[in-house]
Structure formats: structure tokens, C-alpha cells
Design an enzyme around this catalytic site. Structure first.
Site, PDB file in Angstrom:
ATOM      1  N   GLU A 177      23.536 122.512  36.558  1.00  0.00           N
ATOM      2  CA  GLU A 177      24.277 122.413  35.284  1.00  0.00           C
ATOM      3  C   GLU A 177      23.479 121.601  34.271  1.00  0.00           C
ATOM      4  OE1 GLU A 177      27.772 121.070  37.487  1.00  0.00           O
ATOM      5  OE2 GLU A 177      28.900 122.696  36.566  1.00  0.00           O
TER       6      GLU A 177
ATOM      7  N   GLU B 115      28.966 124.439  45.117  1.00  0.00           N
ATOM      8  CA  GLU B 115      30.210 123.661  45.174  1.00  0.00           C
ATOM      9  C   GLU B 115      31.276 124.261  46.075  1.00  0.00           C
ATOM     10  OE1 GLU B 115      28.469 124.266  42.458  1.00  0.00           O
ATOM     11  OE2 GLU B 115      28.397 122.517  41.142  1.00  0.00           O
TER      12      GLU B 115
HETATM   13  N1  T1G Z   1      25.701 113.391  47.082  1.00  0.00           N
HETATM   14  C1  T1G Z   1      25.577 112.332  47.912  1.00  0.00           C
HETATM   15  N2  T1G Z   1      24.754 112.317  48.973  1.00  0.00           N
HETATM   16  C2  T1G Z   1      24.018 113.413  49.194  1.00  0.00           C
HETATM   17  C3  T1G Z   1      24.093 114.550  48.375  1.00  0.00           C
HETATM   18  C4  T1G Z   1      24.977 114.506  47.265  1.00  0.00           C
HETATM   19  N3  T1G Z   1      25.104 115.541  46.422  1.00  0.00           N
HETATM   20  N4  T1G Z   1      23.254 115.485  48.865  1.00  0.00           N
HETATM   21  C5  T1G Z   1      22.664 114.944  49.941  1.00  0.00           C
HETATM   22  N5  T1G Z   1      23.122 113.700  50.144  1.00  0.00           N
HETATM   23  C6  T1G Z   1      22.704 112.761  51.198  1.00  0.00           C
HETATM   24  C7  T1G Z   1      23.029 113.289  52.596  1.00  0.00           C
HETATM   25  O1  T1G Z   1      24.340 112.906  52.968  1.00  0.00           O
HETATM   26  C8  T1G Z   1      21.970 112.606  53.425  1.00  0.00           C
HETATM   27  O2  T1G Z   1      22.390 111.273  53.654  1.00  0.00           O
HETATM   28  C9  T1G Z   1      20.765 112.545  52.487  1.00  0.00           C
HETATM   29  O3  T1G Z   1      21.290 112.689  51.162  1.00  0.00           O
HETATM   30  C10 T1G Z   1      19.748 113.639  52.728  1.00  0.00           C
HETATM   31  O4  T1G Z   1      20.423 114.901  52.773  1.00  0.00           O
HETATM   32  C11 T1G Z   1      29.368 118.303  38.820  1.00  0.00           C
HETATM   33  C12 T1G Z   1      30.915 119.036  41.334  1.00  0.00           C
HETATM   34  C13 T1G Z   1      20.000 118.632  48.750  1.00  0.00           C
HETATM   35  C14 T1G Z   1      19.583 120.641  50.194  1.00  0.00           C
HETATM   36  O5  T1G Z   1      26.435 120.359  47.339  1.00  0.00           O
HETATM   37  O6  T1G Z   1      22.738 120.669  50.105  1.00  0.00           O
HETATM   38  O7  T1G Z   1      27.364 118.833  41.768  1.00  0.00           O
HETATM   39  O8  T1G Z   1      22.691 111.361  56.106  1.00  0.00           O
HETATM   40  O9  T1G Z   1      19.979 115.351  55.199  1.00  0.00           O
HETATM   41  O10 T1G Z   1      18.188 118.586  54.621  1.00  0.00           O
HETATM   42  O11 T1G Z   1      29.635 120.596  39.247  1.00  0.00           O
HETATM   43  O12 T1G Z   1      21.519 117.578  51.087  1.00  0.00           O
HETATM   44  O13 T1G Z   1      20.570 110.500  55.117  1.00  0.00           O
HETATM   45  O14 T1G Z   1      22.703 109.190  54.863  1.00  0.00           O
HETATM   46  O15 T1G Z   1      21.075 117.054  53.679  1.00  0.00           O
HETATM   47  O16 T1G Z   1      16.645 117.712  52.789  1.00  0.00           O
HETATM   48  C15 T1G Z   1      26.671 119.920  44.672  1.00  0.00           C
HETATM   49  C16 T1G Z   1      24.464 118.934  48.774  1.00  0.00           C
HETATM   50  C17 T1G Z   1      27.500 118.684  44.597  1.00  0.00           C
HETATM   51  C18 T1G Z   1      24.189 119.583  47.472  1.00  0.00           C
HETATM   52  C19 T1G Z   1      18.859 118.331  50.916  1.00  0.00           C
HETATM   53  N6  T1G Z   1      25.510 119.666  45.444  1.00  0.00           N
HETATM   54  N7  T1G Z   1      23.241 118.581  49.450  1.00  0.00           N
HETATM   55  O17 T1G Z   1      18.862 118.706  52.283  1.00  0.00           O
HETATM   56  O18 T1G Z   1      18.615 116.429  53.409  1.00  0.00           O
HETATM   57  S1  T1G Z   1      28.967 118.926  43.699  1.00  0.00           S
HETATM   58  C20 T1G Z   1      25.472 119.898  46.768  1.00  0.00           C
HETATM   59  C21 T1G Z   1      22.478 119.472  50.107  1.00  0.00           C
HETATM   60  C22 T1G Z   1      28.507 118.984  42.096  1.00  0.00           C
HETATM   61  C23 T1G Z   1      29.061 119.434  39.733  1.00  0.00           C
HETATM   62  C24 T1G Z   1      29.502 119.223  41.080  1.00  0.00           C
HETATM   63  C25 T1G Z   1      21.306 118.961  50.866  1.00  0.00           C
HETATM   64  C26 T1G Z   1      19.956 119.155  50.167  1.00  0.00           C
HETATM   65  P1  T1G Z   1      22.065 110.540  55.026  1.00  0.00           P
HETATM   66  P2  T1G Z   1      20.082 115.996  53.858  1.00  0.00           P
HETATM   67  P3  T1G Z   1      18.004 117.896  53.329  1.00  0.00           P
END
Ligand code: T1G
Length: 708
Positions: free
Chosen positions: A110, A130
Site C-alpha cells: 500500500e 491480509e
Molecule cells: N508484523 C510483526 N512481526 C512480523 C511481521 C509483521 N507484519 N512479519 C514478520 N514478523 C516477525 C515474525 O513474527 C518473526 O518474528 C520475524 O518477523 C521474521 O519473520 C495496513 C492491515 C515477511 C515473508 O501479513 O509473511 O499490512 O519469530 O520468520 O520466513 O493493510 O514474515 O523471529 O520473533 O516469517 O523471512 C500484512 C507477514 C500485515 C506479512 C518474512 N503483512 N509476514 O518471512 O521470516 S497486515 C503480512 C510474512 C497489513 C495493512 C495491513 C513473513 C515474511 P520472530 P519470518 P521469513
């Protein structure tokens, strides 16, 4: 400027770097930092254009998911979220180039779409995931994406949640250029090219939005597909509604509608459950007494003993991960049969477009069939997948111990047997571990990793890490009969059969659980797996049964009639030549007759009772497993059920679901079933304790874990 966002300059090009490791989530401080940087850029006459880039391994991977609870509880004002910042970027008089590497997900995409141009590294991934968290984009994603990529693509991405790669993003207009080599240098070059050009605002683009006539069929098809493929989930439908709003309302009003739908989803039990699953999938990798730094054994080659359904599937899993694997069978005919099944599976994947023929050819070269143990002395890991019988497994392990090099991991794919007993036949029980794959092994994501009494920490750490490489989610469990998954499945299936014996129809039981969200009803699962499997085990262990305790009988009686399930064309259901299930009134009649002989009174059974009996049977056994330390945490049980047993992800797993209902309520119902049905329903002590304390399974932190 906030230390999460840095502003530097390369002549007339400003560079905004977002540094919030590990994934540059939009945590508090990040949007403020970006806003401040944009303000500087707007005012600085020397700046002609700007680049926004992520520091470290990725662009922004989205909103900070940990902040959602604050939004829900109102501790953090919901307001308009990121919308004002994105408008500020779009309104900046200097062109802004978003430079994407790693993942631009959710709020990250976004943010990128508010820029005037987007460039990306070739391996970058771009998506609105999401819905996988039970929510929808909340910062204009459903409004800007259709303006860039068209309505159909926007629906696919916002409702499906899967990312697209850079080349596809380029093809559909989300990005403007792919940059090979150094991304920042390329983005700065691009910024110099476009400096001085008009700033194109995504929100003002309208051509891709299509007409009402073109769109109505797209929306109808998308809704139908979401109802089928994402059965029971509310977020995909909300995402489609939001994209539809983009086609019908002016941008600001569309954004308001998106925010409304976003809030509705965020407050739902579904999104709470799915966020629990997101963090849970990461938590299961953490083993308290096996720290991250534990040394690992490199696994560069493997061998599988047994080329049956499981063994063949496991060999495919290794080959798919690029690890060469020996596949051993006892005789040529069985080996040929195993290989032809593997080829058939791969051919289906090619037909369905999952793999290319080249990929499959490469994988097949990695699988080396053999009738002997020659070559086993070189491999780093062996998975035994022979017939499920202790004597045979022990024989194989004694042999493996003789032929395998010191330091090789010896794993058993047992689903029920005692891993310590198997390990005891070797001189290296510390190198023995259980790896319980689920059928079909090349498809199912779950891997139960069974910790033996003597399994070394290095072997545990290696196997946990390997599961990731194999595309599996590894969950460490303790060594008890049936481990975690099958131990809980037993009472679940038992109740489903009891219900039929008490007067419910087979279809009613399966439908109740299917409508609850299970991938299949328990009786249909029995038919798929083969009713004879459980029947044989029960016959073998009959001497262990306690007298006076009711046993499910109808399934065994069906086996006595040769009705083993799908493979014999009949079980709980009849099957046509395409293996489609057809309700069979004969089964109803037979069960009524058997029930009458056994003196089981018949009654009307409600959907509610079916659900409570089956699901709470899972929960009660899960509570025992947790208390006994065979699972590390409640969430480990949840992850097992979601990935191995078809439990609906939007309910978070059986333990999370019980927490959502409230343990006091669950406990009361279990006590009621105990009064009605006797000691099989004795409440697990942990359930009783937590219910009385007003606590949840999530609150329970065992002092010990999936321990030996
Ligand atoms: N928020 C907080 N922590 C996050 C995070 C996030 N979005 N994404 C990852 N982490 C933490 C995860 O818990 C882990 O922590 C560490 O980072 C490494 O992640 C406004 C409503 C990016 C592809 O859904 O898909 O945006 O366990 O082990 O395999 O509209 O993380 O080490 O303590 O998964 O390299 C939308 C979610 C949010 C992306 C990386 N975004 N993340 O994968 O590492 S909603 C997502 C992922 C939103 C807007 C809205 C994957 C990754 P720890 P990892 P990875």
C-alpha cells in the site's frame, strides 16, 4: 528524524531508508519517520526526486501485526491509519520512486502504491496477504491496486492473498521496471530519468477500473470461488466487497468503505484465530532447551527405506528440496511399483501446472532406486518407512546401525510406535528420532518430530531446521502412543462412531463437522484412510482394553463385511467409479440392527451435540497431552491439527477454539458427557484446573516440554 527512517541525498535525489528489522514492519515510529522525510523532500528545492527503500533483507512487509490487539482493544486509536501518510506521499510535488526487494506485503505494498513509480529487484515478491490473517487491506490497497492492475488481478491478490513475483507485477502494471544488480543504484538512476516529470497519482487513475457490465461477471465468479476455495472465511468476501467499492465509489469514499470492512474483520474471532496461527507457526520452531545456536548436522544426502505410499512420498519431498535420495525396497516388483507411483504423482503435478516437465525430470534424477544398502554408508540421514510393525522396524534399525556412517541421523516414519524401543536396537540412540509424515507426504505440510529419550539436541535442531527446507512445518512432540495428532484423533473418531450408533446418520455427523470447517467429516476420513487399519490395530490390542468400557463397534462390523472404505468401494458410504461418496441406507439399517442387539437406545441427535462431542473429545485429550508434556505448548497442538488433520485455520486449532468458547463452558459440557456416557469423558485435570481458575490453554506454560 526517527532512527527507524533515514534521509540521505545523492545529488538531487533524496533517499529514504526504512530500517526496522527484521521485516521493516510499519511499527510505531516508521510512518511518522516517513512522513517527516516526505515533508523535507517537498520543501527542499535541491531535491528533484526521491527513492524510498527498505534497509536489510526486505522492503516493508506490512503493518506490525503485534499492534493489532491494541487497535482491537482501543488502546491505540483506530482513526484513518496510514491513509493520511499515503495521501501525503501521493501529493508530494517531487516524484517518488519506491524501490522494492524482498517482500512488499500488506501495508508495504500500500505504501509502494502511493509512490509515483515503483521499481523492483527480480526476486521481489508483492502481495496483499491480509486475508491470511483474517483481515483485508486497511490502507487503500483494495482501492489503489485495481487502479494499477485492473479489477480481476486486484481481486485475485486481495481475496486470495498470494503474492506475485516482480515479472508478473511488471506485466500487470503494479511496477514500472525491474532492476538487475544493485537496487539502490538502479532506483537512483531511474529517479534521475523521471525527475521533473509530472507526479502520477495512483488514486486519480481510473482507466483500469472497467465498466459495471465488465465487472459484474468478475465479481460473481470471484465470490463463488471464494465461497468454495476459502470455505467459511469472511475476509475474502470482504476483500471482494472492498474492491467492488473501488469500482463504484470515488476514491475517498471507497477508502472509507474499506476501513469499515477492515474494522469488521479485525474484530472477528476469525482474525484473532488466524493471527494466533501466524505467530504459532513461528513459535513451534522454538524449543526452550534447544537454543537457536545449537550446532546442526549438514543434510546433503538422504536415503529412504521402503518405497510404499509413504516412502515414495518422502523420497519426493527430499528430491523436491534438491536433496539426492536413495530409495530402497526389498524386492524389484515393490520397487517398480513405488517408482511408477512417484512418476504418476509427478505427471499429475505437471498436468495441473504445479511443476514443469524440466523440474520433474531433474527431481527424478535425484531419486536413486536400489534393492541393497550400498551407498547408505555415505548418506547424512535415513528415513525408515517400512510397514508399521515393531519387529520389522527393529530389524531395519539394527541393519541401518551397521551400514550407516557415524553421525548419520536415523529417523523412523512411525505413526504410533515407541521411538525409544526402536532406538534401543542401535548403538546410537542419540542419533535416532521420529519423523512422522502425513499422507500424501509430498502434499501434507505437517511433520511431527518425535523426540526420543536420548535424541541429541543437534539431531533435534537439525530435523526441525530440515523440515523448513523440505517445505514442512515441523512440530516437536514427545514419545507417547499415537504421539499428539493420532492420540487425539482416536477419541474424536470414537465419538463420531458412537453418535452413529446412538441414532445420528453418517451424513449428519460428517456434515456437522464439515460445516464447522473440517476438510472432511471423520467418517469420510475413515473411508479414505481405510477402516481396516484401525480394525487390525484394535484386534491386536484387544487384550489391553479395560472391561466394562464401551467400544465403538460399527466400524469394525463394517470391516467384517469387507467394507474397508474407498478401496473396496464401500465403507461408511458407497463409492462410484470416480470415488464419489454416496450415502448408503444399508449402513443405517445395519447400524440400527447392531445397536438394537447391543441395547443402545436410539434418539434424535442435534448438530450441536455432534459438534461438542467430537470437538471436545479432541480438546479433552489435548489437555492431557499438554499437561503430560507431550506437546510443548497449546499452540503446538493447534498447528498439528491445522496442518495434518484439516482443522479450519480460521478457528485457530482445537485448543484455541476451546479458549474462544471459554474453558469453563467446555469443562461443564465435558462433565455433562461424563454423567451421560461414563468414564471415557472424565475431564482432563488440566481442563478442570484452568476452567476453575478462569484461565485458558494459551495461559498454560508447562515447566517441561515435548520431553523425553
Ligand atoms: N508484523 C510483526 N512481526 C512480523 C511481521 C509483521 N507484519 N512479519 C514478520 N514478523 C516477525 C515474525 O513474527 C518473526 O518474528 C520475524 O518477523 C521474521 O519473520 C495496513 C492491515 C515477511 C515473508 O501479513 O509473511 O499490512 O519469530 O520468520 O520466513 O493493510 O514474515 O523471529 O520473533 O516469517 O523471512 C500484512 C507477514 C500485515 C506479512 C518474512 N503483512 N509476514 O518471512 O521470516 S497486515 C503480512 C510474512 C497489513 C495493512 C495491513 C513473513 C515474511 P520472530 P519470518 P521469513
Amino acid at each position: 528524524m526517527s532512527d527507524l527512517v533515514q534521509l540521505t541525498k545523492d545529488d538531487a535525489i533524496a533517499i529514504v531508508t526504512i530500517n526496522n528489522p527484521p521485516v521493516n514492519a510499519l511499527s510505531p515510529g516508521v510512518p511518522e519517520g516517513i512522513s517527516e522525510a516526505i515533508e523535507h523532500i517537498s520543501k527542499d528545492d535541491n531535491v528533484k526526486a526521491a527513492v524510498v527503500i527498505g534497509g536489510g533483507r526486505t522492503f516493508v512487509a506490512g503493518a506490525d501485526i503485534k499492534e493489532f490487539e491494541k487497535l482491537r482493544s482501543g488502546t491505540k486509536p483506530r482513526g484513518e491509519g496510514m491513509l493520511p501518510l499515503l495521501a501525503q506521499i501521493e501529493d508530494c510535488p517531487k516524484p517518488i520512486v519506491m524501490a522494492i526487494h524482498g517482500t512488499a506485503f500488506g501495508g508495504g505494498l500500500e505504501l509502494a502504491m502511493a509512490g509515483h513509480y515503483r521499481v523492483a529487484a527480480p526476486e521481489a515478491q508483492i502481495g496483499q496477504p491480509e486475508v491470511k490473517l483474517g483481515i483485508i487491506p486497511g490502507a487503500g490497497g483494495t482501492q489503489r491496486l485495481p487502479r494499477l492492475a485492473g479489477v480481476a488481478k486486484a481481486i485475485e491478490m486481495c481475496a486470495g492473498g498470494n503474492p506475485v513475483k516482480a515479472d508478473e507485477a511488471l506485466g500487470c502494471g503494479i511496477i514500472d521496471r525491474i532492476i538487475e544488480g544493485d537496487l539502490l543504484a538502479g532506483a537512483v538512476r531511474f529517479a534521475r530519468e523521471i525527475a521533473g516529470r509530472p507526479t502520477l497519482k495512483t488514486r486519480e487513475r481510473g482507466v483500469s477500473l472497467g465498466t459495471a457490465e465488465q465487472n459484474s461477471a468478475i465479481f460473481a465468479a470471484a465470490r463463488e470461488s471464494a465461497r468454495k476455495k476459502q470455505r467459511g472465511m469472511m475476509a475474502p468476501l470482504a476483500a471482494i466487497d472492498a474492491v467492488e467499492a473501488a469500482t463504484k465509489l470515488p476514491f475517498e469514499k471507497g477508502c472509507r468503505e474499506e476501513r469499515r470492512l477492515f474494522a469488521e474483520c479485525l474484530n472477528s474471532d476469525q482474525s484473532k484465530a488466524l493471527i494466533h496461527v501466524f505467530f504459532g507457526e513461528r513459535e513451534v520452531a522454538k524449543i526452550p532447551d534447544v537454543p537457536k545456536e545449537t550446532a546442526q548436522i549438514p543434510v546433503e544426502s538422504a536415503a529412504v527405506v521402503g518405497a510404499g505410499t509413504m516412502g515414495g512420498g518422502i523420497a519426493m519431498v527430499f528430491a523436491n528440496a534438491g536433496i539426492p535420495v536413495l530409495l530402497k525396497e526389498a524386492d524389484q516388483a515393490a520397487l517398480d511399483q513405488g517408482l511408477s507411483k512417484i512418476r504418476k504423482n509427478y505427471a499429475t503435478s505437471v498436468e495441473r501446472g504445479r511443476f514443469t516437465q524440466e523440474f520433474v525430470d531433474e527431481r527424478l534424477k535425484l531419486i536413486q532406486p536400489t534393492l541393497r544398502y550400498d551407498g547408505f554408508e555415505r548418506v547424512d540421514m535415513v528415513i525408515e518407512a517400512v510397514f508399521e510393525g515393531m519387529a520389522l522396524k527393529k530389524e531395519v534399525f539394527a541393519q541401518l546401525d551397521r551400514v550407516c556412517k557415524a553421525g548419520a541421523i536415523l529417523a523412523s516414519n512411525t505413526s504410533t510406535l515407541d521411538i525409544d524401543e526402536i532406538a534401543s536396537t542401535t548403538s546410537r540412540p542419540d542419533f535416532v528420532i521420529g519423523t512422522h509424515f502425513f499422507s500424501p507426504a509430498n502434499v501434507m505440510r505437517l511433520l511431527e518430530i518425535v523426540r526420543g529419550k536420548k535424541s541429541s539436541k543437534e539431531v533435534i535442531a537439525t530435523t526441525m531446521q530440515l523440515s523448513k527446507k523440505l517445505g514442512k512445518i515441523g512440530v516437536l512432540v514427545g514419545n507417547c502412543r499415537g504421539f499428539v495428532g493420532n492420540r487425539m484423533f482416536h477419541p474424536y473418531v470414537r465419538e463420531s462412531v458412537f453418535l452413529v450408533e446412538e441414532g445420528a446418520t453418517v451424513e449428519a455427523v460428517d456434515k456437522a463437522l464439515y460445516d464447522f470447517g473440517m476438510a472432511m467429516g471423520p467418517l469420510a476420513v475413515g473411508d479414505l484412510a481405510g477402516l481396516d487399519v484401525g480394525w487390525r490395530i484394535r484386534k491386536e490390542y484387544r487384550h489391553l482394553e479395560k472391561p466394562g468400557i464401551r467400544q465403538a463397534m460399527a466400524g469394525d462390523r463394517l470391516c467384517e463385511l469387507g467394507r474397508y472404505g474407498q478401496k473396496t468401494g464401500a465403507g461408511w458410504y458407497k463409492y462410484d467409479e470416480k470415488r464419489r461418496a454416496i450415502p448408503d441406507p444399508e449402513v443405517t439399517n445395519l447400524v440400527r440392527q447392531w445397536a438394537a442387539e447391543a441395547g443402545i437406545p436410539q434418539r434424535q441427535i442435534s448438530t450441536n451435540e455432534i459438534l461438542d462431542r467430537c470437538v471436545y473429545a479432541l480438546v479433552n485429550e489435548g489437555a492431557r497431552i499438554l499437561e503430560e508434556g507431550y506437546a510443548l505448548r497449546a499452540v503446538d497442538i493447534d498447528i498439528i491439527y491445522l496442518n495434518g488433520y484439516g482443522f479450519p485455520s480460521y478457528r485457530g486449532g482445537p485448543m484455541w477454539f476451546a479458549d474462544t468458547v471459554g474453558l469453563e463452558k467446555v469443562y461443564d459440557r465435558v462433565c455433562e458427557f461424563q454423567r451421560q456416557h461414563g468414564s471415557l469423558w472424565e475431564p482432563a485435570p488440566l481442563l478442570a484446573q484452568l476452567a476453575k481458575q478462569g484461565l485458558s490453554f494459551a495461559d498454560f506454560k508447562a515447566g517441561h516440554g515435548a520431553t523425553a
